[in-house]
Enzyme design. Sequence first.
Site, PDB file in Angstrom:
ATOM      1  N   THR A 336       0.847  -1.192   0.000  1.00 18.28           N
ATOM      2  CA  THR A 336       0.000   0.000   0.000  1.00 18.28           C
ATOM      3  C   THR A 336       0.881   1.240   0.000  1.00 18.28           C
ATOM      4  O   THR A 336       1.916   1.269   0.677  1.00 18.28           O
ATOM      5  CB  THR A 336      -0.946   0.012   1.225  1.00 18.28           C
ATOM      6  OG1 THR A 336      -1.749   1.189   1.182  1.00 18.28           O
ATOM      7  CG2 THR A 336      -0.189  -0.045   2.534  1.00 18.28           C
ATOM      8  N   HIS A 389       2.286 -11.595  14.208  1.00 20.30           N
ATOM      9  CA  HIS A 389       3.342 -12.139  15.060  1.00 20.30           C
ATOM     10  C   HIS A 389       3.083 -13.596  15.450  1.00 20.30           C
ATOM     11  O   HIS A 389       3.953 -14.258  16.032  1.00 20.30           O
ATOM     12  CB  HIS A 389       3.457 -11.287  16.325  1.00 20.30           C
ATOM     13  CG  HIS A 389       4.858 -11.191  16.856  1.00 20.30           C
ATOM     14  ND1 HIS A 389       5.839 -12.094  16.539  1.00 20.30           N
ATOM     15  CD2 HIS A 389       5.442 -10.271  17.678  1.00 20.30           C
ATOM     16  CE1 HIS A 389       6.960 -11.758  17.148  1.00 20.30           C
ATOM     17  NE2 HIS A 389       6.752 -10.660  17.851  1.00 20.30           N
TER      18      HIS A 389
END
Length: 418
Positions: A336, A389
């Site tokens: 992006t 994560h």
Amino acid sequence: MEIKVPELAESITEGTVASWLKQPGDHVEKGEAIVELETDKVNIEVPSDEAGTLTEVMAAEGDTVRVGETIAVISAGGETPKPAAAEPVQETPKETPKAEEKAEQPVAAAATESTSVADRPIASPAARKLAREKGIDLAQVATQDPLGRIRVQDVATFEVAPREQAKPAPTKPATPASAPAAAPGKPEERIKMSRRRKTIANRLVEVQQTAAMLTTFNEIDMSAVMALRKRRQEKFVKENEVKLGFMSFFTKAAVAALKKMPYLNAEIQGDEIVLKKFYDIGIAVSAPDGLVVPVVRDADKKNFAEIEKDIIQLAVKARDNKLGLSDLTGGTFTITNGGTFGSLMSTPILNGPQVAILGMHAINLRPVAIDAERMENRPMMYVALSYDHRIVDGKEAVTFLKHIKDLLEDPESLIFEA
């Protein structure tokens, strides 16, 4: 001929009427689009299978319609079907007194039924459905339609006033009722969220609630890329009829980094990690109804010119609301570029079920230490990598972003890396 809501896509069972491209009375050619439907992902135009005249519209703009539901009627050759309420009232033919005496009760029943049909208000199926759901008597609903047909809007506006009048006066003033009076004369506007905007909102919230999202940052000296573009731009445009932009450099660098760090090109399915062995890179694009992420397929197999052409084509389709489901599904990693709008730094949100997204930002001249004694103004860009994560460790994420930095500060190396 009835126009029904077609099969939209797998798992999509309903849509919203975005706009009617034809109005009742308009002639329609075979294959010509008559209505545009908005789904959670794309807009779809519904064509007519036959030529004729659009005689009836059964859903208003903004209505939710389900797959297989009839939303319009087209009469072949322009013949307009007679509405049910226009049917002639049954007339009892003159008979002998004896026959009238025998048929007295049936005639009376028929007369009662005819009166009931004649008195029945004319309303669209969608309006009748809403009235049933809200418990509203259509005979009490006023309409602005010149033909006296009750529409969904009439039912929707009717339900407010009568119900409010029917409510008993509260013993104590309610807080919501007193809220408008707290700021008299303050202008405001209420805008109903589009189906796509609601879907975007729900998905972003879902990602933040289900992923262990973390963001790491770095900065890139864009001097080498800008110098290379300046040297090669004229020849590149002449050979490929497209400009050499920044997105192709970042796409190629991302593919090279993903090959070294495969867990960033993956997704979680249940208790399994699915490593993708292909590189379909999503490029976030601003569209009229919100951000969309069309996908550049097999980016690892395409050269700079092919990537640039794909990005331009997808951006044009996004602007014109012409993206298909095949353009938006199956991406493995997303890029992006907030720098297009001047963003200096951000923490992009994951495009689920992907586990990583790369954020580009504005290029600004900043003083950079060349060595212990020299400072220079360099075109610098902050880059951000948000990652899940749960399956991507900090070491992998930082190494991934560092590899992006190294490749773009030495762009010729991309020839050998990707």
